[in-house]
Design an enzyme around this catalytic site. Structure first.
Site, mmCIF file in Angstrom:
data_model
loop_
_atom_site.group_PDB
_atom_site.id
_atom_site.type_symbol
_atom_site.label_atom_id
_atom_site.label_comp_id
_atom_site.label_asym_id
_atom_site.label_seq_id
_atom_site.Cartn_x
_atom_site.Cartn_y
_atom_site.Cartn_z
ATOM 1 N N HIS A 199 -12.998 -13.811 17.545
ATOM 2 C CA HIS A 199 -12.599 -13.560 16.280
ATOM 3 C C HIS A 199 -11.383 -14.236 15.684
ATOM 4 C CE1 HIS A 199 -16.039 -10.413 15.311
ATOM 5 N NE2 HIS A 199 -16.478 -11.264 16.346
ATOM 6 N N GLU A 209 -9.303 -13.136 13.730
ATOM 7 C CA GLU A 209 -8.042 -12.145 13.637
ATOM 8 C C GLU A 209 -7.477 -11.711 15.081
ATOM 9 O OE1 GLU A 209 -11.350 -10.578 10.772
ATOM 10 O OE2 GLU A 209 -11.326 -11.991 12.440
ATOM 11 N N CYS A 252 -14.184 -6.999 10.971
ATOM 12 C CA CYS A 252 -15.147 -5.944 11.572
ATOM 13 C C CYS A 252 -14.573 -4.876 12.031
ATOM 14 C CB CYS A 252 -16.055 -7.116 12.572
ATOM 15 S SG CYS A 252 -15.205 -7.175 13.979
ATOM 16 N N CYS A 260 -12.025 -6.077 14.922
ATOM 17 C CA CYS A 260 -10.875 -6.501 14.558
ATOM 18 C C CYS A 260 -9.920 -5.592 13.902
ATOM 19 C CB CYS A 260 -11.225 -7.660 13.642
ATOM 20 S SG CYS A 260 -11.890 -9.265 14.525
#
EC number: 3.5.4.33
Length: 144
Positions: free
Chosen positions: A49, A51, A79, A82
């Site tokens: 992801h 992040e 999410c 993260c």
């Protein structure tokens, strides 16, 4: 410099790669020390992801896992994975472009970021950016 616009630019890179268009930058002082976009599909890695990647790059840049004094600008609410990484990395501020109605973990569905039991405080700022909302909405409209 408009740091959220830089995160949007990163989201556009992931869009070109047919990834969920999320972009992220990490800032220390007034300098971007890391930037990333989603690469989960391309790397075939659930942890890729924007992040998580940005946290990895920033930690390498400053040679420390603690990102105290740094701010993250991300186009979509993080999410749970993260959000946990944001708390663990000790980021000081988190600027979020838009809600994540399916798995947001910074206040919309659940709130891991401001959970006092996690013994860390991240200052969260919601920017409600129309560009952040439209890029993700348009992506999923095309997919369905």
């Amino acid at each position: 410099m408009n740091f959220m616009q830089e995160a949007i630019n990163e989201a556009n890179f992931s869009l070109k790669l047919n990834e969920v268009p999320v972009g992220c930058v990490i800032v220390k002082g007034n300098e971007i020390i890391a930037r990333a976009h989603n690469l989960k599909e391309n790397n075939k890695d659930a942890t890729c992801h924007a992040e998580i990647l940005a946290i990895r790059y920033a930690s390498k840049k400053i040679d420390n896992w603690r990102l105290t004094g740094c701010s993250m600008y991300v186009t979509l609410e993080p999410c749970p994975m993260c959000a946990g990484a944001i708390v663990q990395s000790r980021l000081s501020k988190l600027y979020i472009g838009t809600f994540n109605p399916s798995c947001g973990a910074c206040g919309s569905i659940i709130n891991l970021i401001e959970n006092e039991r996690l013994n860390n405080f991240v200052n969260v700022k919601w920017l409600y950016n129309d560009k952040c909302s439209s890029i993700i909405e348009n992506f999923f409209k095309l997919k369905r």
